[in-house]
Design a protein around this motif. Structure first.
Motif, PDB file in Angstrom:
ATOM      1  N   ILE A  84     -11.689  -1.974   2.923  1.00 10.54           N
ATOM      2  CA  ILE A  84     -10.898  -0.858   3.440  1.00 10.54           C
ATOM      3  C   ILE A  84     -10.594  -1.157   4.903  1.00 10.54           C
ATOM      4  O   ILE A  84     -11.501  -1.297   5.720  1.00 10.54           O
ATOM      5  CB  ILE A  84     -11.662   0.471   3.333  1.00 10.54           C
ATOM      6  CG1 ILE A  84     -12.004   0.766   1.871  1.00 10.54           C
ATOM      7  CG2 ILE A  84     -10.857   1.619   3.938  1.00 10.54           C
ATOM      8  CD1 ILE A  84     -13.015   1.873   1.697  1.00 10.54           C
ATOM      9  N   GLN A  86      -9.413  -0.153   8.519  1.00 10.90           N
ATOM     10  CA  GLN A  86      -9.289   1.046   9.352  1.00 10.90           C
ATOM     11  C   GLN A  86      -8.699   0.634  10.694  1.00 10.90           C
ATOM     12  O   GLN A  86      -9.061  -0.403  11.253  1.00 10.90           O
ATOM     13  CB  GLN A  86     -10.627   1.748   9.518  1.00 10.90           C
ATOM     14  CG  GLN A  86     -11.780   0.864   9.902  1.00 10.90           C
ATOM     15  CD  GLN A  86     -13.064   1.647  10.035  1.00 10.90           C
ATOM     16  OE1 GLN A  86     -13.088   2.862   9.955  1.00 10.90           O
ATOM     17  NE2 GLN A  86     -14.161   0.947  10.277  1.00 10.90           N
ATOM     18  N   TYR A 105      -6.487  -0.431   0.441  1.00 10.26           N
ATOM     19  CA  TYR A 105      -7.053   0.766   1.038  1.00 10.26           C
ATOM     20  C   TYR A 105      -6.950   0.666   2.544  1.00 10.26           C
ATOM     21  O   TYR A 105      -7.397  -0.308   3.153  1.00 10.26           O
ATOM     22  CB  TYR A 105      -8.509   0.954   0.591  1.00 10.26           C
ATOM     23  CG  TYR A 105      -8.585   1.083  -0.897  1.00 10.26           C
ATOM     24  CD1 TYR A 105      -8.370   2.301  -1.515  1.00 10.26           C
ATOM     25  CD2 TYR A 105      -8.808  -0.031  -1.695  1.00 10.26           C
ATOM     26  CE1 TYR A 105      -8.394   2.423  -2.898  1.00 10.26           C
ATOM     27  CE2 TYR A 105      -8.827   0.074  -3.071  1.00 10.26           C
ATOM     28  CZ  TYR A 105      -8.624   1.299  -3.661  1.00 10.26           C
ATOM     29  OH  TYR A 105      -8.640   1.397  -5.024  1.00 10.26           O
ATOM     30  N   TYR A 106      -6.346   1.687   3.154  1.00 12.77           N
ATOM     31  CA  TYR A 106      -5.970   1.611   4.558  1.00 12.77           C
ATOM     32  C   TYR A 106      -6.168   2.984   5.182  1.00 12.77           C
ATOM     33  O   TYR A 106      -5.504   3.942   4.810  1.00 12.77           O
ATOM     34  CB  TYR A 106      -4.501   1.192   4.647  1.00 12.77           C
ATOM     35  CG  TYR A 106      -4.039   0.663   5.982  1.00 12.77           C
ATOM     36  CD1 TYR A 106      -3.949  -0.709   6.201  1.00 12.77           C
ATOM     37  CD2 TYR A 106      -3.673   1.521   7.002  1.00 12.77           C
ATOM     38  CE1 TYR A 106      -3.501  -1.207   7.413  1.00 12.77           C
ATOM     39  CE2 TYR A 106      -3.225   1.028   8.220  1.00 12.77           C
ATOM     40  CZ  TYR A 106      -3.147  -0.331   8.409  1.00 12.77           C
ATOM     41  OH  TYR A 106      -2.694  -0.822   9.602  1.00 12.77           O
ATOM     42  N   LEU A 107      -7.103   3.104   6.121  1.00 13.88           N
ATOM     43  CA  LEU A 107      -7.390   4.373   6.787  1.00 13.88           C
ATOM     44  C   LEU A 107      -6.905   4.336   8.230  1.00 13.88           C
ATOM     45  O   LEU A 107      -7.192   3.381   8.963  1.00 13.88           O
ATOM     46  CB  LEU A 107      -8.891   4.647   6.779  1.00 13.88           C
ATOM     47  CG  LEU A 107      -9.500   5.162   5.478  1.00 13.88           C
ATOM     48  CD1 LEU A 107     -11.019   5.159   5.599  1.00 13.88           C
ATOM     49  CD2 LEU A 107      -8.997   6.557   5.165  1.00 13.88           C
ATOM     50  N   VAL A 119     -12.069   7.710  -0.106  1.00  8.10           N
ATOM     51  CA  VAL A 119     -11.438   6.391  -0.175  1.00  8.10           C
ATOM     52  C   VAL A 119     -12.449   5.317  -0.575  1.00  8.10           C
ATOM     53  O   VAL A 119     -12.145   4.423  -1.364  1.00  8.10           O
ATOM     54  CB  VAL A 119     -10.767   6.042   1.168  1.00  8.10           C
ATOM     55  CG1 VAL A 119     -10.293   4.599   1.187  1.00  8.10           C
ATOM     56  CG2 VAL A 119      -9.580   6.968   1.415  1.00  8.10           C
ATOM     57  N   ALA A 122     -12.983   5.617  -4.225  1.00  8.57           N
ATOM     58  CA  ALA A 122     -11.795   5.152  -4.942  1.00  8.57           C
ATOM     59  C   ALA A 122     -11.722   3.637  -4.947  1.00  8.57           C
ATOM     60  O   ALA A 122     -11.368   3.019  -5.957  1.00  8.57           O
ATOM     61  CB  ALA A 122     -10.530   5.734  -4.305  1.00  8.57           C
ATOM     62  N   ALA A 123     -12.061   3.009  -3.836  1.00  8.23           N
ATOM     63  CA  ALA A 123     -12.048   1.550  -3.756  1.00  8.23           C
ATOM     64  C   ALA A 123     -13.032   0.939  -4.740  1.00  8.23           C
ATOM     65  O   ALA A 123     -12.717  -0.023  -5.452  1.00  8.23           O
ATOM     66  CB  ALA A 123     -12.383   1.103  -2.330  1.00  8.23           C
ATOM     67  N   THR A 126     -11.707   1.508  -8.445  1.00 15.49           N
ATOM     68  CA  THR A 126     -10.576   0.660  -8.798  1.00 15.49           C
ATOM     69  C   THR A 126     -11.007  -0.782  -8.948  1.00 15.49           C
ATOM     70  O   THR A 126     -10.587  -1.479  -9.874  1.00 15.49           O
ATOM     71  CB  THR A 126      -9.469   0.773  -7.731  1.00 15.49           C
ATOM     72  OG1 THR A 126      -9.038   2.130  -7.654  1.00 15.49           O
ATOM     73  CG2 THR A 126      -8.277  -0.119  -8.085  1.00 15.49           C
ATOM     74  N   THR A 266      -5.013  11.346   1.330  1.00 15.41           N
ATOM     75  CA  THR A 266      -5.673  10.405   0.419  1.00 15.41           C
ATOM     76  C   THR A 266      -4.681   9.844  -0.591  1.00 15.41           C
ATOM     77  O   THR A 266      -5.042   9.003  -1.403  1.00 15.41           O
ATOM     78  CB  THR A 266      -6.807  11.104  -0.350  1.00 15.41           C
ATOM     79  OG1 THR A 266      -6.256  12.208  -1.080  1.00 15.41           O
ATOM     80  CG2 THR A 266      -7.875  11.603   0.594  1.00 15.41           C
ATOM     81  N   HIS A 267      -3.463  10.308  -0.570  1.00 13.40           N
ATOM     82  CA  HIS A 267      -2.459   9.885  -1.532  1.00 13.40           C
ATOM     83  C   HIS A 267      -1.077  10.086  -0.910  1.00 13.40           C
ATOM     84  O   HIS A 267      -0.958  10.538   0.223  1.00 13.40           O
ATOM     85  CB  HIS A 267      -2.586  10.720  -2.817  1.00 13.40           C
ATOM     86  CG  HIS A 267      -2.368  12.185  -2.596  1.00 13.40           C
ATOM     87  ND1 HIS A 267      -3.259  12.956  -1.889  1.00 13.40           N
ATOM     88  CD2 HIS A 267      -1.360  13.020  -2.955  1.00 13.40           C
ATOM     89  CE1 HIS A 267      -2.826  14.197  -1.826  1.00 13.40           C
ATOM     90  NE2 HIS A 267      -1.672  14.264  -2.460  1.00 13.40           N
TER      91      HIS A 267
END
Length: 306
Positions: A84, A86, A105-107, A119, A122-123, A126, A266-267
């Motif tokens: 992820i 960030q 995944y990118y915060l 997230v 979810a990572a 998936t 988140t989406h």
């Protein structure tokens, strides 16, 4: 008792590392910390070290965090660890670069603990699904390359994901096509057929109720007979993916670009990122319940147009 999930937090700010570790401890994760790419690589390379997820700052004192990610991808025992990114940047170009590299995944900082935990989970989920399908994908990829024209019908997010992974070897664009195709197929189910809008999805995700709501709607009298279709046409020069759902459509213009207004959600970025990195062209037709994605076969993977 199962071992705790271990997260590696790579950030050059001590306070940020401590905050992230605190957030993750609330869901039972243990954390390891690194200030630089070099320190992170030492931890990742350590014998017996098991890392389940990496939270990686894009800008580090000793270089771009994406360079560490690319180094991980070259090592078989590290390649499947979900990463992820960030960062302080909400630039669409920066996000697209991360997606092209394979980081889905990118915060964007600052973010709250609930978003981070959502997230991270979810990572992991998936990545687990992708791993479970990799063996079948290898055995089927040669046959998929023979496909010239095909029509597929699907109802559930899982069927959409399976279909995207199975069909992605039809073009040599690797992770980007898998990501882009899965986004438009899942969008056809969740937003199209089941009518779960942006705001509703945000509330459901925040409450951990999205999966339950999807299952309930799939079983309901209103939605149980609905399905979406994927038509695939392959020529020597390109592949055309046409996805059609049975919904009423949506305001697709809102989601065709990545901007700061979506940075803390988140989406909501999937369509924009699919357009930027998954396809050479992505066009919604009519009210939005049909989308056409085109992949050119006579260009190198790095020459994709934004």
């Amino acid at each position: 008792m199962a071992d705790a999930v271990t997260a590696l937090v790579v950030d050059d700010e001590e306070m940020t590392r401590a905050i992230v570790a605190g957030y993750l401890s609330r869901i039972g994760y243990r954390t390891l910390e690194a200030e630089t790419k070099a320190q992170a690589w030492e931890i990742l390379s350590a014998s017996g070290s098991t890392i389940h997820v990496v939270l990686l700052d894009r800008r580090l004192a000793d270089g771009d965090g994406l360079e560490l990610y690319e180094q991980m991808k070259r090592e078989p025992h590290l390649a499947d660890i979900p990463v992820i990114i960030q960062t302080l940047s909400d630039s669409g170009a920066d996000i697209a670069a991360a997606i092209r590299a394979g980081v889905f995944y990118y915060l964007v900082k600052p973010y709250d603990g609930a978003l981070l935990r959502s997230v991270v989970r979810a990572a992991e989920e998936t990545t687990g699904r992708l791993k479970s399908l990799q063996g079948d994908l290898r055995s089927r990829s040669d046959a998929i390359g023979l496909l010239c024209d095909g029509l597929f019908r699907f109802r559930t997010p899982q069927e959409a994901q399976n279909l995207a992974i199975t069909l992605s070897p039809i073009a040599t664009t690797g992770h980007s096509l898998t990501f882009g195709l899965s986004e438009i197929l899942i969008n056809a189910v969740e937003h199209g057929n089941l009518g779960i809008g942006f705001e509703a999805k945000g509330r459901l995700k925040a409450g951990g109720l999205l999966t339950r709501e999807i299952e309930a709607r799939l079983a309901s009298a209103e939605h149980r007979d609905k399905f979406a279709t994927l038509h695939v046409e392959r020529s020597d020069s390109r592949v055309i993916f046409t996805v059609t759902d049975m919904g009423t459509g949506f305001d697709f213009d809102r989601y065709l670009s990545v901007d700061a207004s979506q940075s803390n959600a988140t989406h909501g970025r999937g369509i924009a990122l699919a357009r930027m990195v998954g396809f050479d062209q992505l066009t919604f037709v009519g009210n939005g319940n049909r989308v056409i994605g085109i992949v050119d076969l006579d260009r190198t993977p790095d020459s994709r147009a934004d």
